[in-house]
Design a protein around this motif. Structure first.
Motif, mmCIF file in Angstrom:
data_model
loop_
_atom_site.group_PDB
_atom_site.id
_atom_site.type_symbol
_atom_site.label_atom_id
_atom_site.label_comp_id
_atom_site.label_asym_id
_atom_site.label_seq_id
_atom_site.Cartn_x
_atom_site.Cartn_y
_atom_site.Cartn_z
ATOM 1 N N SER A 117 0.871 -1.176 0.000
ATOM 2 C CA SER A 117 0.000 0.000 0.000
ATOM 3 C C SER A 117 0.907 1.225 0.000
ATOM 4 N N LYS A 119 0.806 3.562 2.013
ATOM 5 C CA LYS A 119 0.924 4.061 3.385
ATOM 6 C C LYS A 119 2.171 3.481 4.048
ATOM 7 N N THR A 122 3.411 -0.469 6.251
ATOM 8 C CA THR A 122 2.440 -1.501 5.877
ATOM 9 C C THR A 122 2.884 -2.863 6.383
ATOM 10 N N LEU A 282 -6.220 -0.752 4.620
ATOM 11 C CA LEU A 282 -5.249 0.287 4.288
ATOM 12 C C LEU A 282 -5.650 1.052 3.036
ATOM 13 N N PRO A 290 -5.410 3.458 9.501
ATOM 14 C CA PRO A 290 -4.551 2.332 9.113
ATOM 15 C C PRO A 290 -3.532 1.917 10.165
#
Length: 379
Positions: A117, A119, A122, A282, A290
């Motif tokens: 992801s 973000k 992860t 996510l 998240p």
């Protein structure tokens, strides 16, 4: 105290986690689906299972033995006296968050064994991916992004990453070409053992920069550490990934295969389900949600034509629970739908997912809950 909590604390946290079955949960159900599982919830983990691409068979846990000449012919290695030696070893992939470590792992294997992801952070556990060719076997270990932790979970993630360096035959340090060499990269390199022979620098995401900008980046990298090789790569386009494999198969010690040749990952099926569900969260949620989410599979029942999974999503605040459930349960249903579709593609059979959401305040700083959720301290 082991893992920061004694045995009574661990049991108390586990009991609190399983409590309140009717008052603190929300389910995403599908019409005509079987009833929810009534089995006792296991801890994360369990029996070994096929890789995420539904290939391979279970393998026994094995420590890295001393290197031996040649490899067993039943694993695809040349028999003794063959034309070339079979090489094998464990290779760590380390770097700060969002440099593309998990994407690289998946690209090396040609299969998804790690969730991805945009973000940061992860990856929370060490993810093993197995690549077997006629010339040898590489067990890649994708590690959590190394960062300055602000929670006990973050500290454990960083410990996982640095702890892996003690257990492997080679290290791939990954940096982001589009971001340049940042202070966090320098901190990671400063902690690398100077006596290691097989440490390689991969400058990833070269598809995002001009070729002319790579030379000064490589020159700067040469001042940081005596890397054995400096290789610009792209996990997205595949540029130079074959060169990385060629270098590893050249340098790894001679030895046997540790896993069956068709195995891609040694993670249990419950872990696969947890990670897939978390990946969908996510992708569908923003802001603080998240980082505050954990997933644990509490029931796994294989029926003749369907696998029934009961999983709990843990959050830290009631407001996060509301976001995950969504108006009329829509968000939770969408998470369940996307996760179910991917699990069905991986395992080749129908899935029914029942998802519950529980609030456990500040769980990322509670040793007992972290242990129960599978985030154990490094020994």
């Amino acid at each position: 105290m082991a893992d920061g909590a004694n045995e009574r604390e661990l049991k108390r946290e586990a009991a609190s986690f399983a409590a309140e079955p009717g008052s603190d949960v929300s389910a995403a159900r599908e019409k005509g689906a079987p009833p929810k599982i009534g089995a006792e919830p296991p801890l994360p983990g369990g029996a070994a299972a096929p890789g995420w691409d539904a290939s391979g068979t279970a393998a026994a846990e094995a420590a890295r033995p001393d290197a031996a000449s040649g490899g067993p012919s039943e694993t695809g290695a040349p028999a003794e006296g063959g034309a070339s030696a079979f090489r094998s070893g464990f290779v760590a992939i380390i770097g700060r968050p969002n440099v593309g470590k998990s994407t690289l792992l998946n690209a090396f294997l040609g299969a998804k064994v790690a969730i991805v992801s945009p973000k940061p952070q992860t990856t929370r556990n060490r993810i093993r991916g197995v690549l077997t060719e006629a010339r040898g076997q590489i067990i890649f270990i994708d590690t959590p992004g190394i960062h300055r932790p602000r929670t006990e979970l973050g500290r454990r993630m960083v410990d996982y990453a640095y702890g892996t360096l003690r257990e492997v035959d080679a290290v791939l340090v990954v940096m982001d070409a589009s971001a340049g060499i940042r202070p966090e990269d320098r901190e990671i390199v400063a902690r690398l053992p100077r006596e290691r022979e097989r440490v390689y620098l991969l400058i990833n995401k070269v598809d995002l920069v001009r070729k002319a900008d790579l030379l000064p980046l490589l020159e700067e990298a040469r001042t940081l550490y005596p890397f054995r090789e400096f290789i610009p790569v792209s996990a997205v386009t595949g540029e130079n990934l074959r060169s990385v494999l060629d270098v590893l198969f050249r340098d790894l010690p001679e030895g046997p295969a540790f896993y069956p040749p068709d195995m891609r990952s040694d993670h249990p099926e419950t872990f696969v389900a947890q990670e897939i569900i978390r990946e969908k969260i996510l992708h569908l949620t923003e802001e603080e949600v998240p980082h505050s989410v954990a997933v644990v599979v509490e029931g796994w029942e294989e029926k003749p034509d369907i696998i029934v999974v009961r999983a709990t999503i843990v959050v830290e605040r009631a407001s996060q629970k509301g976001i995950l459930i969504g108006k009329g349960g829509r968000m939770l249903k969408e998470i369940g739908r996307l996760a179910r579709e991917e699990l069905e593609a991986i395992f080749g059979t129908r899935f029914y997912l029942e998802l519950w959401v529980k609030v456990r305040e500040d769980w990322r700083n509670r040793p007992g809950l972290l242990h129960h959720l599978g985030y154990r301290r490094e020994p």
